[in-house]
Design a protein around this motif. Structure first.
Motif, PDB file in Angstrom:
ATOM      1  N   CYS A  94      55.453  33.413  69.724  1.00 52.06           N
ATOM      2  CA  CYS A  94      54.204  34.188  69.531  1.00 52.06           C
ATOM      3  C   CYS A  94      54.056  34.600  68.070  1.00 52.06           C
ATOM      4  N   GLU A  95      55.151  35.100  67.509  1.00 53.43           N
ATOM      5  CA  GLU A  95      55.078  35.616  66.135  1.00 53.43           C
ATOM      6  C   GLU A  95      54.847  34.488  65.129  1.00 53.43           C
ATOM      7  N   ARG A  98      51.263  33.506  65.353  1.00 57.16           N
ATOM      8  CA  ARG A  98      50.424  34.547  64.750  1.00 57.16           C
ATOM      9  C   ARG A  98      50.453  34.460  63.227  1.00 57.16           C
ATOM     10  N   VAL A 161      62.315  39.659  66.132  1.00 52.13           N
ATOM     11  CA  VAL A 161      60.956  39.385  65.653  1.00 52.13           C
ATOM     12  C   VAL A 161      60.635  40.036  64.297  1.00 52.13           C
ATOM     13  N   THR A 165      59.173  38.189  60.916  1.00 51.87           N
ATOM     14  CA  THR A 165      57.943  38.612  60.226  1.00 51.87           C
ATOM     15  C   THR A 165      58.221  38.822  58.732  1.00 51.87           C
TER      16      THR A 165
END
Ligand SMILES: CSC[C@@H](O)[C@@H](O)C(=O)COP(=O)(O)O
Ligand SMILES: [Zn+2]
Length: 216
Positions: A94-95, A98, A161, A165
């Motif tokens: 997901c990250e 994104r 996560v 990021t």
């Protein structure tokens, strides 16, 4: 803003791509002990209306069954009623979607990627100097030097996560989890596969070169 509906055809294409790449990577021994996970996005990233097909958790990825993949939304929740559990590492996918807007993400555990992640842990990145295959990442500089980021590995995936990021480098289509494995991505499955293969070549090169130089 217009939201183009995700078509059945698009979903079937994603599943066909995943099936093909899963079989190929399995034939290379890239999913030992049910490790690894793969995903392909459907729907437009720009419209913020996308899902991705991802491997179900804990399966023997050398086998093909009707229960190999499921579709999840941008927060990693299944899009349909299913007994299947998405990969335990779905939040990392997901990250990466994104942050990069990529179209496919492939993750494998290999001995070479695990060794180099530990060899260079103090540096927090794996340096690669002037190897031709760096061009597979669309980096065309003469004698390019790159650093592939390494992040901590935690059993609690949400704790990984924030480091992803923080450390993801938009120039480098991959990030390494310490003593765990590589995540590689690309605009589509073809490009993600090219990037993953290039990373694995470079990890083996770095390992063997370090041995020759007796750094080990
Ligand atoms: C069975 S060891 C590997 C897992 O812990 C994990 O790192 C992995 O890559 C596969 O998990 P999965 O939930 O099947 O996607
Ligand atoms: Zn893993």
């Amino acid at each position: 803003m217009s939201f183009a509906a995700i078509t059945l055809e698009e979903k079937q294409r994603a599943l066909a791509e995943l099936t093909e790449v899963k079989q190929l990577f399995a034939s290379r021994g890239w999913f030992p002990g049910t490790s690894g996970n793969l995903s392909v996005r459907v729907g437009e990233f720009a419209s913020d209306d996308f899902q991705f097909a991802i491997t179900a958790s804990g399966k023997d990825k050398s086998k093909s069954t009707p229960e190999d993949f499921l579709f999840v939304d941008q927060s990693g929740q299944p899009c349909e009623r299913t007994n299947l559990k998405p990969s335990a590492e779905t939040l990392i996918h997901c990250e990466i979607y994104r942050m990069t807007g990529c179209g496919a993400i492939f993750h494998v555990h290999t001995v070479f990627n695990n060794i180099v992640s530990e060899l260079f842990w103090d540096r927090k990145s794996i340096p690669v100097d002037g190897v031709e295959l760096i061009k597979a990442f669309n980096i065309w500089d003469e004698d390019a030097q790159i650093e592939i980021p390494i992040v901590s590995n935690f059993a609690h995936i949400p704790s990984i996560v924030p480091e992803v990021t923080d450390r993801l480098d938009p120039r480098i289509p991959g990030i390494m989890l310490r003593k765990h494995g590589i995540y590689a991505w690309g605009a589509n499955a073809f490009e993600a596969k090219r990037h993953l293969e290039a990373f694995e070549f470079l990890f083996e090169y770095v390992y063997r070169w370090a041995l020759l130089k007796k750094d080990l």
